[in-house]
Write a protein that holds these residues in place. Structure first.
Motif, PDB file in Angstrom:
ATOM      1  N   HIS A 189      -4.337  70.569  39.764  1.00  0.00           N
ATOM      2  CA  HIS A 189      -3.552  70.405  38.543  1.00  0.00           C
ATOM      3  C   HIS A 189      -3.643  71.623  37.628  1.00  0.00           C
ATOM      4  N   ASP A 190      -4.804  72.293  37.606  1.00  0.00           N
ATOM      5  CA  ASP A 190      -4.938  73.467  36.742  1.00  0.00           C
ATOM      6  C   ASP A 190      -3.988  74.584  37.173  1.00  0.00           C
ATOM      7  N   TRP A 191      -3.860  74.764  38.472  1.00  0.00           N
ATOM      8  CA  TRP A 191      -2.966  75.787  39.019  1.00  0.00           C
ATOM      9  C   TRP A 191      -1.506  75.467  38.695  1.00  0.00           C
ATOM     10  N   SER A 192      -1.086  74.227  38.964  1.00  0.00           N
ATOM     11  CA  SER A 192       0.319  73.862  38.755  1.00  0.00           C
ATOM     12  C   SER A 192       0.700  73.888  37.278  1.00  0.00           C
ATOM     13  N   ILE A 193      -0.207  73.462  36.402  1.00  0.00           N
ATOM     14  CA  ILE A 193       0.086  73.470  34.970  1.00  0.00           C
ATOM     15  C   ILE A 193       0.256  74.907  34.471  1.00  0.00           C
ATOM     16  N   TYR A 194      -0.645  75.777  34.896  1.00  0.00           N
ATOM     17  CA  TYR A 194      -0.546  77.189  34.518  1.00  0.00           C
ATOM     18  C   TYR A 194       0.774  77.779  35.009  1.00  0.00           C
ATOM     19  N   ALA A 195       1.132  77.471  36.248  1.00  0.00           N
ATOM     20  CA  ALA A 195       2.377  77.983  36.818  1.00  0.00           C
ATOM     21  C   ALA A 195       3.583  77.512  36.012  1.00  0.00           C
ATOM     22  N   MET A 196       3.556  76.275  35.553  1.00  0.00           N
ATOM     23  CA  MET A 196       4.659  75.745  34.753  1.00  0.00           C
ATOM     24  C   MET A 196       4.843  76.535  33.467  1.00  0.00           C
ATOM     25  N   PHE A 197       3.741  76.767  32.750  1.00  0.00           N
ATOM     26  CA  PHE A 197       3.824  77.494  31.488  1.00  0.00           C
ATOM     27  C   PHE A 197       4.336  78.912  31.698  1.00  0.00           C
ATOM     28  N   ARG A 198       3.837  79.585  32.711  1.00  0.00           N
ATOM     29  CA  ARG A 198       4.255  80.968  32.954  1.00  0.00           C
ATOM     30  C   ARG A 198       5.722  81.021  33.386  1.00  0.00           C
ATOM     31  N   THR A 199       6.140  80.059  34.199  1.00  0.00           N
ATOM     32  CA  THR A 199       7.523  80.025  34.657  1.00  0.00           C
ATOM     33  C   THR A 199       8.490  79.850  33.496  1.00  0.00           C
ATOM     34  N   LEU A 200       8.101  79.049  32.514  1.00  0.00           N
ATOM     35  CA  LEU A 200       8.958  78.781  31.362  1.00  0.00           C
ATOM     36  C   LEU A 200       8.713  79.759  30.212  1.00  0.00           C
ATOM     37  N   ASN A 201       7.917  80.800  30.491  1.00  0.00           N
ATOM     38  CA  ASN A 201       7.639  81.839  29.490  1.00  0.00           C
ATOM     39  C   ASN A 201       6.997  81.293  28.222  1.00  0.00           C
ATOM     40  N   LEU A 202       6.137  80.313  28.401  1.00  0.00           N
ATOM     41  CA  LEU A 202       5.350  79.769  27.296  1.00  0.00           C
ATOM     42  C   LEU A 202       4.001  80.486  27.302  1.00  0.00           C
ATOM     43  N   LYS A 203       3.706  81.199  26.260  1.00  0.00           N
ATOM     44  CA  LYS A 203       2.561  82.110  26.241  1.00  0.00           C
ATOM     45  C   LYS A 203       1.239  81.397  26.499  1.00  0.00           C
ATOM     46  N   TRP A 204       0.491  81.916  27.469  1.00  0.00           N
ATOM     47  CA  TRP A 204      -0.806  81.370  27.850  1.00  0.00           C
ATOM     48  C   TRP A 204      -1.892  82.390  27.506  1.00  0.00           C
ATOM     49  N   ILE A 205      -2.928  81.939  26.819  1.00  0.00           N
ATOM     50  CA  ILE A 205      -4.024  82.800  26.404  1.00  0.00           C
ATOM     51  C   ILE A 205      -5.216  82.604  27.339  1.00  0.00           C
ATOM     52  N   ILE A 206      -5.740  83.694  27.901  1.00  0.00           N
ATOM     53  CA  ILE A 206      -6.940  83.645  28.733  1.00  0.00           C
ATOM     54  C   ILE A 206      -8.081  84.319  27.978  1.00  0.00           C
ATOM     55  N   ASP A 207      -9.112  83.554  27.686  1.00  0.00           N
ATOM     56  CA  ASP A 207     -10.249  84.034  26.911  1.00  0.00           C
ATOM     57  C   ASP A 207     -11.379  84.451  27.851  1.00  0.00           C
ATOM     58  N   SER A 208     -11.885  85.667  27.679  1.00  0.00           N
ATOM     59  CA  SER A 208     -12.979  86.140  28.526  1.00  0.00           C
ATOM     60  C   SER A 208     -14.327  85.559  28.117  1.00  0.00           C
ATOM     61  N   GLU A 209     -14.377  84.952  26.926  1.00  0.00           N
ATOM     62  CA  GLU A 209     -15.617  84.322  26.476  1.00  0.00           C
ATOM     63  C   GLU A 209     -15.782  82.953  27.127  1.00  0.00           C
ATOM     64  N   ALA A 210     -17.011  82.434  27.113  1.00  0.00           N
ATOM     65  CA  ALA A 210     -17.316  81.159  27.777  1.00  0.00           C
ATOM     66  C   ALA A 210     -17.895  80.160  26.780  1.00  0.00           C
ATOM     67  N   TYR A 211     -17.375  78.926  26.835  1.00  0.00           N
ATOM     68  CA  TYR A 211     -17.822  77.905  25.887  1.00  0.00           C
ATOM     69  C   TYR A 211     -18.176  76.579  26.552  1.00  0.00           C
ATOM     70  N   ILE A 212     -18.213  76.562  27.888  1.00  0.00           N
ATOM     71  CA  ILE A 212     -18.649  75.346  28.568  1.00  0.00           C
ATOM     72  C   ILE A 212     -19.700  75.687  29.624  1.00  0.00           C
ATOM     73  N   LEU A 213     -20.590  74.733  29.856  1.00  0.00           N
ATOM     74  CA  LEU A 213     -21.516  74.804  30.976  1.00  0.00           C
ATOM     75  C   LEU A 213     -20.856  74.052  32.122  1.00  0.00           C
ATOM     76  N   TYR A 214     -20.396  74.806  33.100  1.00  0.00           N
ATOM     77  CA  TYR A 214     -19.633  74.268  34.221  1.00  0.00           C
ATOM     78  C   TYR A 214     -20.612  73.813  35.293  1.00  0.00           C
ATOM     79  N   ARG A 215     -20.865  72.523  35.319  1.00  0.00           N
ATOM     80  CA  ARG A 215     -21.916  71.979  36.170  1.00  0.00           C
ATOM     81  C   ARG A 215     -21.573  72.089  37.647  1.00  0.00           C
ATOM     82  N   GLN A 216     -22.552  72.560  38.419  1.00  0.00           N
ATOM     83  CA  GLN A 216     -22.402  72.667  39.869  1.00  0.00           C
ATOM     84  C   GLN A 216     -23.276  71.624  40.554  1.00  0.00           C
ATOM     85  N   HIS A 217     -22.674  70.823  41.409  1.00  0.00           N
ATOM     86  CA  HIS A 217     -23.428  69.825  42.162  1.00  0.00           C
ATOM     87  C   HIS A 217     -22.664  69.473  43.423  1.00  0.00           C
ATOM     88  N   GLU A 218     -23.239  68.640  44.244  1.00  0.00           N
ATOM     89  CA  GLU A 218     -22.679  68.392  45.572  1.00  0.00           C
ATOM     90  C   GLU A 218     -21.365  67.641  45.546  1.00  0.00           C
TER      91      GLU A 218
END
Length: 272
Positions: free
Chosen positions: A187-216
């Motif tokens: 869903h993250d890929w398709s949503i991003y593609a939708m915004f870019r296709t419709l020229n709706l500006k998407w901001i990508i932040d190089s900073e990090a604000y979540i702890l992305y948990r890794q588990h099995e």
């Protein structure tokens, strides 16, 4: 002081091990009024019980229980996005059930959206494993290129934040093209593609604000380590990745046929 109101969509399924700490981290966000909308996909563990306790104790959490399992996190998110009534909120965010948000995650995201006049936002993240004390920064602060959205997402969906206008556009597109969205596993890929296709500006932040948990049991997880590398090699070998590219391309073509007419060959040959 009046704080921005944020609706946080959380797709849940058998998340009893980590969901309490994630919910708490969202409810404790600084500088915003956050309300969690949890959409449970027929969990069979104690996930729903934990969430009901938050509701019972007066926390800003609303629980919705699917009568029939959607079958994937992506479809659960799509359905939740369509179901949310966003008129009372200034921003809408997506959340996984097993991460931990830093207290200024939403506040910083909104600031970036305002500064850059964007419709949607994603960010970097910190890898988090309960057995390790370190939280190395993942190199996901990607740079946008002409056709990057046809080949990958801008980061995990759990970092996404939308303006009210951007979210309404997403709901409209989902409602009109749900079958095409369903063909896109991520869903993250398709949503991003939708915004870019419709020229709706998407901001990508190089900073990090979540702890992305890794588990099995990560649905996707970060592309780190030998297991993840092996998994991605299998993905390429099974043609699954190509199938996803084709699904995203078809979605984009459906959204903006004029832009994508006769472009498939040149796009696939484009060097990112």
């Amino acid at each position: 002081m009046k704080y921005p109101k944020v609706a946080v969509i959380m797709a849940t399924y058998n998340g009893e091990r980590y969901i309490e700490s994630q919910v708490t981290s969202i409810l404790e966000q600084k500088g915003v009024e956050a309300t969690i909308y949890a959409y449970d996909d027929c969990s069979v563990d104690s996930t729903k019980h934990i969430l009901r306790e938050f509701v019972k104790n007066g926390y800003k959490l609303k629980l919705f229980e699917n009568s029939k399992a959607s079958g994937s996190a992506g479809k659960n998110f799509y359905q939740a996005i369509l179901a949310l009534q966003s008129k009372d909120y200034d921003y809408i965010a997506l959340a996984d059930q097993d991460d931990i948000w830093l207290q200024d995650k939403l506040n910083k995201s909104i600031k970036k959206l305002l500064e850059n006049e964007g419709f949607a936002y994603s960010s970097n993240y910190l890898l988090f494993h309960p057995r390790k004390s370190a939280t190395p920064k993942s190199n996901k602060g990607v740079k946008q290129t002409k056709y990057d959205y046809l080949f990958s997402s801008p980061g995990p969906g759990c970092t996404f934040v939308f303006t009210k206008t951007g979210f309404l556009d997403l709901q409209i597109c989902l409602n009109k093209n749900l079958k095409e969205f369903y063909k896109c596993q991520y869903h993250d890929w398709s949503i991003y593609a939708m915004f870019r296709t419709l020229n709706l500006k998407w901001i990508i932040d190089s900073e990090a604000y979540i702890l992305y948990r890794q588990h099995e049991n990560n649905d996707t997880g970060a592309n780190k380590g030998l297991k993840a590398i092996f998994k991605r090699l299998l993905l390429f070998r099974s043609n699954s990745y190509n199938d996803q590219i084709n699904a995203v391309f078809k979605l984009c073509h459906e959204l903006n046929a004029a832009k994508f007419k006769n472009l498939k060959r040149s796009i696939l040959l484009h060097s990112l």
